[in-house]
Design a protein around this motif. Structure first.
Motif, PDB file in Angstrom:
ATOM      1  N   ASP A 645      -5.856 -59.203  59.936  1.00 26.60           N
ATOM      2  CA  ASP A 645      -6.720 -58.213  60.548  1.00 26.60           C
ATOM      3  C   ASP A 645      -5.866 -57.414  61.441  1.00 26.60           C
ATOM      4  O   ASP A 645      -6.268 -57.609  62.718  1.00 26.60           O
ATOM      5  CB  ASP A 645      -8.053 -58.792  60.958  1.00 26.60           C
ATOM      6  N   TYR A 646      -4.792 -56.699  61.117  1.00 26.33           N
ATOM      7  CA  TYR A 646      -3.875 -55.993  62.181  1.00 26.33           C
ATOM      8  C   TYR A 646      -4.837 -54.697  62.780  1.00 26.33           C
ATOM      9  O   TYR A 646      -5.709 -54.082  61.922  1.00 26.33           O
ATOM     10  CB  TYR A 646      -2.847 -55.241  61.454  1.00 26.33           C
ATOM     11  N   LYS A 647      -4.442 -54.741  64.022  1.00 19.44           N
ATOM     12  CA  LYS A 647      -5.584 -53.748  64.677  1.00 19.44           C
ATOM     13  C   LYS A 647      -4.483 -53.067  65.675  1.00 19.44           C
ATOM     14  O   LYS A 647      -3.313 -53.445  66.139  1.00 19.44           O
ATOM     15  CB  LYS A 647      -6.564 -54.224  65.789  1.00 19.44           C
ATOM     16  N   TYR A 649      -3.200 -51.761  69.074  1.00 19.16           N
ATOM     17  CA  TYR A 649      -3.495 -52.027  70.580  1.00 19.16           C
ATOM     18  C   TYR A 649      -2.330 -51.171  71.271  1.00 19.16           C
ATOM     19  O   TYR A 649      -1.543 -51.219  71.330  1.00 19.16           O
ATOM     20  CB  TYR A 649      -2.940 -53.683  70.964  1.00 19.16           C
ATOM     21  N   TYR A 654      -1.029 -55.313  65.874  1.00 21.16           N
ATOM     22  CA  TYR A 654      -0.717 -56.724  66.202  1.00 21.16           C
ATOM     23  C   TYR A 654      -1.978 -57.337  65.633  1.00 21.16           C
ATOM     24  O   TYR A 654      -3.276 -56.980  65.331  1.00 21.16           O
ATOM     25  CB  TYR A 654      -1.087 -57.012  67.549  1.00 21.16           C
ATOM     26  N   ALA A 656      -5.127 -59.343  64.756  1.00 22.29           N
ATOM     27  CA  ALA A 656      -6.207 -59.804  65.525  1.00 22.29           C
ATOM     28  C   ALA A 656      -6.912 -61.287  65.449  1.00 22.29           C
ATOM     29  O   ALA A 656      -7.557 -61.651  66.136  1.00 22.29           O
ATOM     30  CB  ALA A 656      -7.617 -58.790  65.764  1.00 22.29           C
ATOM     31  N   LYS A 657      -6.124 -61.686  64.186  1.00 27.89           N
ATOM     32  CA  LYS A 657      -6.501 -62.706  63.742  1.00 27.89           C
ATOM     33  C   LYS A 657      -5.595 -63.828  63.226  1.00 27.89           C
ATOM     34  O   LYS A 657      -4.760 -63.219  62.539  1.00 27.89           O
ATOM     35  CB  LYS A 657      -7.624 -62.986  62.869  1.00 27.89           C
ATOM     36  N   LYS A 670      -8.744 -66.130  67.207  1.00 27.31           N
ATOM     37  CA  LYS A 670      -8.884 -64.458  67.444  1.00 27.31           C
ATOM     38  C   LYS A 670      -8.262 -64.069  68.920  1.00 27.31           C
ATOM     39  O   LYS A 670      -8.493 -64.628  69.837  1.00 27.31           O
ATOM     40  CB  LYS A 670     -10.248 -64.187  67.135  1.00 27.31           C
ATOM     41  N   VAL A 671      -7.842 -62.730  68.858  1.00 25.38           N
ATOM     42  CA  VAL A 671      -7.409 -62.177  70.024  1.00 25.38           C
ATOM     43  C   VAL A 671      -8.363 -61.669  70.766  1.00 25.38           C
ATOM     44  O   VAL A 671      -9.259 -60.814  70.427  1.00 25.38           O
ATOM     45  CB  VAL A 671      -6.478 -61.216  69.629  1.00 25.38           C
ATOM     46  N   ASP A 672      -8.596 -62.401  71.957  1.00 26.36           N
ATOM     47  CA  ASP A 672      -9.816 -61.752  73.100  1.00 26.36           C
ATOM     48  C   ASP A 672      -9.158 -60.771  73.897  1.00 26.36           C
ATOM     49  O   ASP A 672      -9.928 -59.782  73.962  1.00 26.36           O
ATOM     50  CB  ASP A 672     -10.082 -63.018  73.774  1.00 26.36           C
TER      51      ASP A 672
END
Length: 690
Positions: A645-647, A649, A654, A656-657, A670-672
């Protein structure tokens, strides 16, 4: 992406006398004639609806045991693989008249126990509660509700187990052996997947139950302190209205023994050992007179501390244990030898397994070894007779497989009668050393080339799907070029170089503990990790560019050796822009298919103690997986991280999971929060003063 060390930290933290003077111990006592076993007589009654009832009276203790079985052949489940097992498990989780909680309460109230599976239900308790036990058991068998909330829970648990299965070498090799040996179109060769479990509905459970649970295909054994007339009345009361029906006849092809020994392998690049299964199918029916000679033969070969164990462990020190199994099955049985050995002795261990397979065929066993095996089998059998459940199972076996009524009464006599000639005869008849299937999970780079001498090699993924290995000619770029493309799709070198510090906060769950993880990197190569274990305690680790350290409830320690080398690479804030500056080598080893997608397999080497493998998409160039080994108190352990799950930023992609697996545990992180260039103070990376 600097999460490799977190897993290691998490898992390390969670984690009368006799006078024998006149005996001559150099002589084996002459064997005496085998005694008959005191196996109880039983009554067999067939109810009007066809259900067969076995009654074994045993009033030694005021208890009763009920064993219910649907006597049917295995079924192919296809796209709903796993559904029959879930249906059976749910029988116990609620009926049309009782919720699961109500069942638990009523069973606990009488101090009983009831469990259910795909083809059987077992119950036990005090004899004074016999009727209540029958009432509850019949309700579970005849009135299942398959509650949706319980189905959801069981499916969630099953999917969680499947995720673990993909990371555990022993589970992977078991599935691989199963599929290659029997084929995916055989009940013993199909297995559940996340997709098949997800498809199971309440309606499917009812369909399976209505199709497979029929009284004329059922057997029930009652063992314990009871009055026969009373039991028959209870059976009529609680099961008499159950209507007859037909169970569909399954159709599938019988598996075939291969024409030559072959190797099926799953590559685990960072594995430090190979998990091995050497197998073949065996046509040995339950009522065959060869069952006992085969049992003794297998015991000598590897049924305990015998030949395989002595050879591979005690003689060669290849492993902690090596065993074999072989038994009858009215559909199709199998022989399997199993062990786990260091990479460097994988081929040698296999050679010794085949040596022992040939030796038991070619040489007659000595009398001492034969007597030891007989004693071992006899002792195990006699011990099993202490359990009422075993008596019930044995009685069911006699009727189910049309065995002689005195089969278990004469069990010890048949053990006694097995000769060395019998052992050699069945070894030659049933063992086919030149037609075995070797299923193996390990490092292909370390062991594959040495395996070619045993037979043709086919590579599989962790789901036991054949991997069509791409020719090296398909690789049109170097590792440096590939990593440059990853940098480009991640945001570009200029954008990444503008990041002077990065703070990532993540959360996850492991063993029902809520984790809070903080990862701080600062250019060029400083690292700080902080892991909060549900507020119970905190662990910290740091690298100031020269020295590494860790703080835990046990105190402060320096990080040295291979763990320090690993820490240095994790500290690089832009690893894929910096790796060459730190003399880290990268090479593309090939193209591997994972989950139906092609990935470049890249091997990194920082030094002789620090090597790992990463996978990058052949089409999108994004990093998908990393596999490496880490030192722990239990020795080297393999850990895998999937980046999902690249997002975006702030212009940088990066994941996200991150799904991490090590030492039998799965952690979803998971990235908070992700921040860059916040002016992180260097003091955070310095080892705290004691």
């Amino acid at each position: 992406m600097k999460m490799k060390l977190i897993i290691s930290i998490i898992m390390i933290t969670i984690s009368s006398q006799f006078n024998l003077a006149q005996l001559d111990r150099t002589k084996i006592p002459a064997p005496s004639e085998a005694p008959a076993v005191s196996f109880p007589d039983y009554d067999l009654v067939t109810m009007k609806n066809g259900m067969r009832v076995i009654l074994v009276k045993d009033d030694e203790l005021p208890t009763i045991s009920i064993s219910f079985l649907i006597d049917r052949e295995p079924q192919l489940e296809g796209e709903f693989a796993g559904s029959i097992g879930i249906m059976g498990q749910l029988l116990r989780n609620g009926t049309k008249t009782r919720t699961k909680d109500k069942l638990d309460e009523e069973i606990d109230l009488i101090g009983g126990r009831i469990s259910s599976f795909s083809t059987n239900v077992s119950a036990s308790g005090l004899a004074k509660y016999t009727e209540k036990l029958f009432e509850l058991t019949s309700d579970i068998i005849l009135n299942p509700a398959f509650p949706q909330d319980e189905l959801d829970k069981v499916k969630e648990q099953a999917i969680s187990g499947l995720k673990y299965r993909k990371t555990d070498p022993n589970s992977i090799v078991s599935i691989l052996r199963q599929k290659v040996l029997y084929g995916s179109n055989h009940p013993y060769g199909e297995f559940e997947t996340e997709e098949s479990i997800s498809k199971i509905t309440q309606q499917k459970c009812f369909e399976l139950y209505n199709s497979l649970f029929k009284p004329n295909q059922a057997m029930i054994a009652v063992v314990g302190d009871f009055d026969k007339k009373k039991i028959l009345n209870l059976l009529e009361k609680y099961f008499g209205s159950w209507k007859k029906g037909q169970i569909p006849e399954p159709k599938f092809a019988a598996p075939q023994i291969p024409s030559q020994t072959n190797v099926a392998m799953v590559d685990r690049p960072s594995s430090v050992q190979s998990v091995i299964r050497v197998s073949q199918v065996v046509d040995l029916k339950r009522n065959s007179p060869d069952v006992m000679p085969v049992s003794i033969m297998n015991t000598i070969l590897g049924g305990g501390i015998f030949r395989l164990f002595i050879n591979l462990r005690e003689k060669h020190s290849y492993t902690y244990g090596a065993y074999s199994s072989m038994g009858p099955d009215d559909l199709i049985g199998n022989f399997t030898a199993s062990t786990s050995v260091r990479n460097e002795v994988t081929d040698s261990a296999l050679s010794q397994i085949f040596y022992e397979l040939n030796r038991i065929r070619d040489e007659k066993v000595e009398s001492k070894e034969l007597e030891m095996a007989k004693n071992y089998v006899s002792g195990s059998f006699v011990q099993s007779l202490e359990r009422a459940e075993s008596i019930a199972d044995y009685a069911i076996e006699i009727e189910r497989y049309n065995l002689p009524k005195d089969y278990y009464k004469t069990y010890l006599k048949r053990i006694y009668n097995v000769s060395a000639d019998d052992v050699q005869r069945v070894a030659k008849q049933y063992l086919k050393p030149n037609q075995m299937t070797i299923a193996l999970v390990g490092s292909a780079a370390e062991v594959k080339e040495k395996l070619a001498k045993f037979g043709p090699i086919t590579m599989y993924d962790e789901d036991a799907n054949i991997i069509v290995e791409k020719p090296l000619s398909e690789i049109k770029l170097t590792a440096d070029e590939l990593l440059a493309k990853f940098v480009e799709v991640s945001g570009g070198a200029e954008k990444l170089n503008s990041v002077k510090d990065r703070t990532v906060e993540l959360s996850g769950l492991v063993q029902n503990i809520n984790l809070k993880v903080k990862v701080v990197n600062k250019a060029p190569a400083k690292l700080y990790l902080e892991i909060d274990f549900g507020g119970m305690f905190t662990q910290k680790i740091g690298y100031d560019g020269v020295k590494g350290w860790a703080v835990s409830p046990q105190g402060t320690m320096d990080i040295e050796g291979s763990n320090l080398s690993d820490l240095k690479t994790q500290a690089l804030i832009n690893f894929y822009l910096q790796y060459k500056d730190f003399s880290i080598k990268a090479n593309i080893a090939g193209i591997k298919t994972i989950k139906e997608k092609d990935y470049y397999e890249v091997v990194f080497e920082a030094d002789t103690t620090n090597k790992w493998t990463e996978y990058f998409g052949k089409d999108d160039f994004l990093k998908f997986r990393q596999i490496k080994s880490a030192e722990s108190p239990a020795g080297k352990v393999e850990q895998t991280t999937d980046y999902l799950d690249y997002k975006d930023y702030g212009g940088i992609l990066y994941p996200a999971k991150q799904v991490q697996s090590v030492m039998g545990q799965l952690i979803d992180l998971k990235v908070d929060k992700l921040e860059v260039n916040t002016g992180v103070d260097d003091a955070i990376f310095v080892k705290p003063v004691k």
